[in-house]
Design an enzyme around this catalytic site. Structure first.
Site, short mmCIF file in Angstrom:
data_model
loop_
_atom_site.label_atom_id
_atom_site.label_comp_id
_atom_site.label_asym_id
_atom_site.label_seq_id
_atom_site.Cartn_x
_atom_site.Cartn_y
_atom_site.Cartn_z
N GLU A 46 -7.93 -3.99 11.62
CA GLU A 46 -7.64 -4.03 10.19
C GLU A 46 -7.36 -5.44 9.67
O GLU A 46 -7.44 -5.67 8.47
CB GLU A 46 -6.45 -3.11 9.88
N HIS A 70 -6.38 -5.37 16.73
CA HIS A 70 -6.14 -4.87 15.38
C HIS A 70 -7.41 -5.04 14.53
O HIS A 70 -7.67 -6.12 14.01
CB HIS A 70 -4.97 -5.62 14.74
N LYS A 105 -2.98 -0.75 -5.16
CA LYS A 105 -3.11 -1.54 -6.39
C LYS A 105 -4.58 -1.76 -6.79
O LYS A 105 -4.93 -1.61 -7.96
CB LYS A 105 -2.44 -2.90 -6.17
N GLY A 140 2.73 -0.39 16.79
CA GLY A 140 4.17 -0.24 16.61
C GLY A 140 4.89 -1.20 17.54
O GLY A 140 4.28 -1.74 18.47
N SER A 195 5.05 -0.43 -20.10
CA SER A 195 5.49 -1.83 -20.15
C SER A 195 4.33 -2.76 -20.50
O SER A 195 4.54 -3.92 -20.81
CB SER A 195 6.04 -2.23 -18.78
N GLY A 196 3.10 -2.23 -20.38
CA GLY A 196 1.94 -3.10 -20.56
C GLY A 196 1.48 -3.69 -19.24
O GLY A 196 0.47 -4.37 -19.17
N GLY A 197 2.23 -3.43 -18.15
CA GLY A 197 1.78 -3.84 -16.83
C GLY A 197 0.63 -2.95 -16.37
O GLY A 197 0.35 -1.92 -17.00
N VAL A 198 -0.02 -3.34 -15.29
CA VAL A 198 -1.22 -2.62 -14.84
C VAL A 198 -0.90 -1.15 -14.56
O VAL A 198 -1.60 -0.25 -15.05
CB VAL A 198 -1.81 -3.26 -13.56
N ASP A 199 0.15 -0.89 -13.79
CA ASP A 199 0.41 0.48 -13.35
C ASP A 199 0.73 1.41 -14.52
O ASP A 199 0.15 2.49 -14.64
CB ASP A 199 1.55 0.53 -12.32
N SER A 200 1.65 0.97 -15.38
CA SER A 200 2.01 1.89 -16.46
C SER A 200 0.87 2.02 -17.47
O SER A 200 0.68 3.07 -18.08
CB SER A 200 3.32 1.47 -17.15
N SER A 201 0.05 0.96 -17.63
CA SER A 201 -1.09 1.05 -18.55
C SER A 201 -2.12 2.05 -18.04
O SER A 201 -2.65 2.86 -18.80
CB SER A 201 -1.75 -0.32 -18.73
N CYS A 235 -3.72 -0.39 19.27
CA CYS A 235 -2.62 -1.07 19.92
C CYS A 235 -1.61 -0.08 20.51
O CYS A 235 -1.93 0.65 21.43
CB CYS A 235 -1.99 -2.07 18.96
N TYR A 236 -0.41 0.00 19.96
CA TYR A 236 0.56 0.99 20.48
C TYR A 236 -0.06 2.39 20.47
O TYR A 236 0.11 3.17 21.41
CB TYR A 236 1.84 0.98 19.63
#
Ligand code: XMP
Length: 513
Positions: A174, A172, A369, A55, A226-232, A82-83
């Site tokens: 990550e 870090h 994602k 942070g 919409s045909g996008g990844v998420d809505s599909s 870290c923080y």
């Protein structure tokens, strides 16, 4: 859902989402929670471990965020980063001060020496590069802790109280620049917290289907597809859970790429769902006629989309649940912002307040994602839906600069299809994050055959990026650019010049409008 979980307490660091992704990549479920989430709420999640993030604050500042001290009495392991490390050190009786220049203030890649006897570093190399970014320093470590790593300028890069399962690192783990960072996290998860690795998309799918069935019962669900990844992926999951009760409305606004509308329809028509394709090209183009200002285009498209969707929803009648393809980064990031509005992103997935419905369901709400994609594959969706590049909600409207007409859209569709076909053939699609063609509104003089032309200049854009917040223009082989340019000018009537965009984001954005 019955799986182990790690809680990541968020103290406002830049890399918090990345920590969560790394934990999940290790096969362990985790959630990011604000640092001030009440302890009973955290306990209710029955975490097998806590991770305190970095942070921007200094723990010795009065206003700096703190944790409920009782968290250290739960018998649950803690890893402070870290923080988060400094915070734990101070809370347990250590002392943290501002590092004096040239002593223990560290930024960037730092050679680090690890005690491989410590559970955190077991089985890992004794030396490696870690990525640091801290101006504070633990002058005194708390009682019960031992030093577990040091660098040339800092004696306490990591501290450990193995008896209580408390660990802290100044670096870090990550970020990619840290060698063996994920391996260290894995040691914490499996070696300290007792993780069994029960987070997989196969098990998530089963659990999500069961919980959707329970929640939805015999209700009716509506999804804007919409045909996008998420809505599909959202559609496929709901189809498997409550197929006959699901209606997907796909608003084809005529701003899709070549054959895209048909592809979406071909993918979803065979499912056991009510699939509605609304051909709204004409009404969108009418609304957009003569509009040149990018933000105005975006607003018109957003509003018109809602209107069409609303009309369709009314035809369907009573809807109990409205489904949305919200994903975890949207959840973590929401509320983050007084960031300046650069573009008002229109996402055709999220339309909460215009249909008469009882509740919202967001089955992807906890997924990143890459996990959404993995779930898509698990559900048997085709590659061209799951692995596709992001495509903006306003579609080609923001890739035809200035005034929009059907002719210009068709011209762009043809050129874009050649670009994408050739890039895929050359294997560039695997390396690049996004690439597309843009029709500039500049016309210039050319010569073809023996005649003068006065046609459009087409721009090609290709970028690499991790998060689309920043992006670099892609270095594409000259021969490939040459080949694509030749094909486009020869095959697409109305284009006599091809440009390649060599601007990164910032200062440009990915899209042109
Ligand atoms: P920019 O142009 O802002 O784009 O650098 C970053 C990423 O976001 C996509 N984009 C959108 N996605 N609705 C969306 O769903 C939008 O209105 C929108 N505008 C841009 C863009 O394609 C890139 O991936």
């Amino acid at each position: 859902m019955a799986h182990q979980s790690i809680i990541i307490l968020d103290f406002g660091g830049q890399y918090n989402q990345l920590i969560a992704r790394r934990v999940r990549e290790c096969g362990v479920y985790c959630e990011v929670k604000p640092y001030n989430t009440p302890l009973p709420e955290l306990k209710a999640l029955k975490p097998i471990g806590f991770i305190f993030t970095g942070g921007p604050n200094s723990v010795y500042d009065g206003a700096a965020p703190h944790v409920d001290q009782a968290i250290f009495s739960l018998g649950v392991p803690v890893l402070g980063i870290c923080y988060g490390c400094q915070l734990m050190a101070q809370a347990l009786g250590g002392r943290v001060v501002a590092a004096q220049a040239d002593t223990a203030r560290e930024y960037g890649k730092t050679r680090t020496y690890f005690d491989t006897g410590c559970k955190l570093f077991q089985g890992l190399p004794a030396e490696g590069i870690s990525w640091m970014s801290h101006g504070d320093y633990m002058e005194k470590i708390p009682e019960g802790f031992a030093l577990a790593a040091h660098s040339d300028s800092c004696p306490n890069v990591a501290i450990a109280d193995e008896a209580r399962g408390f660990y802290g690192v100044q670096y870090h783990p990550e970020v990619e620049h840290t060698e063996n960072g994920t391996a260290m996290l894995r040691n914490f998860l499996y070696g300290v917290c007792g993780a069994v690795g029960d987070w997989s998309m196969g098990s998530y799918k089963q659990a999500a289907i069961a919980s959707l069935r329970e929640k939805i019962g015999s209700g009716r669900v509506l999804l804007a597809l919409s045909g996008g990844v998420d809505s599909s992926v959202c559609a496929a999951l709901l189809a498997e859970a409550v197929g006959p009760q699901l209606t997907c409305v796909f608003v084809d606004h005529g701003l899709m790429r070549l054959r895209e509308g048909d592809e979406v329809e071909e993918a979803f028509r065979p499912w056991d769902i009510d699939f509605v394709r609304v051909d709204a090209e004409e009404r969108f183009l009418n609304k957009l006629a003569g509009v040149t200002e990018p933000e105005k285009k975006r607003k018109i498209i957003g509003e018109e989309f809602i209107r069409v969707f609303e009309e369709e929803a009314k035809k369907i009648g009573k809807v109990d649940f409205l489904a949305q393809g919200t994903i975890y980064p949207d959840v973590i990031e929401s509320g983050a912002g007084d960031a300046a509005v650069i573009k008002s992103h229109h996402n055709v997935g999220g339309l909460p307040d215009y249909v008469d419905f009882r509740e919202i369901v967001e089955p992807l709400r906890l997924l990143f994602k890459d996990e959404v994609r993995a779930l898509g594959w698990e559900l048997g969706l085709p590659d061209y839906l799951v692995a596709r590049q992001p495509f903006p909600g306003p579609g080609l409207a923001i890739r035809v600069i200035g005034d929009l007409t059907k002719e210009k859209l068709d011209l762009l569709r043809a050129a874009d299809a050649i670009f994408r076909e050739e890039m895929a053939k050359a294997g560039e699609d695997e390396r690049l994050s996004q690439y597309f063609a843009v029709l500039t509104n500049m016309r210039s003089v050319g010569v073809m055959g023996d005649g003068r032309t006065y046609d459009y200049a087409l721009a090609l854009r290709a970028v690499t990026t991790d998060d689309f917040m920043t992006a670099d223009w892609a270095r594409i082989p000259y021969e490939l650019l040459d080949h694509m340019s030749t094909r486009i000018v020869n095959e697409v009537k109305g284009v006599n010049r091809v440009l390649y965009d060599i601007t990164s984001k910032p200062p440009a954005t990915v899209e042109f409008e």
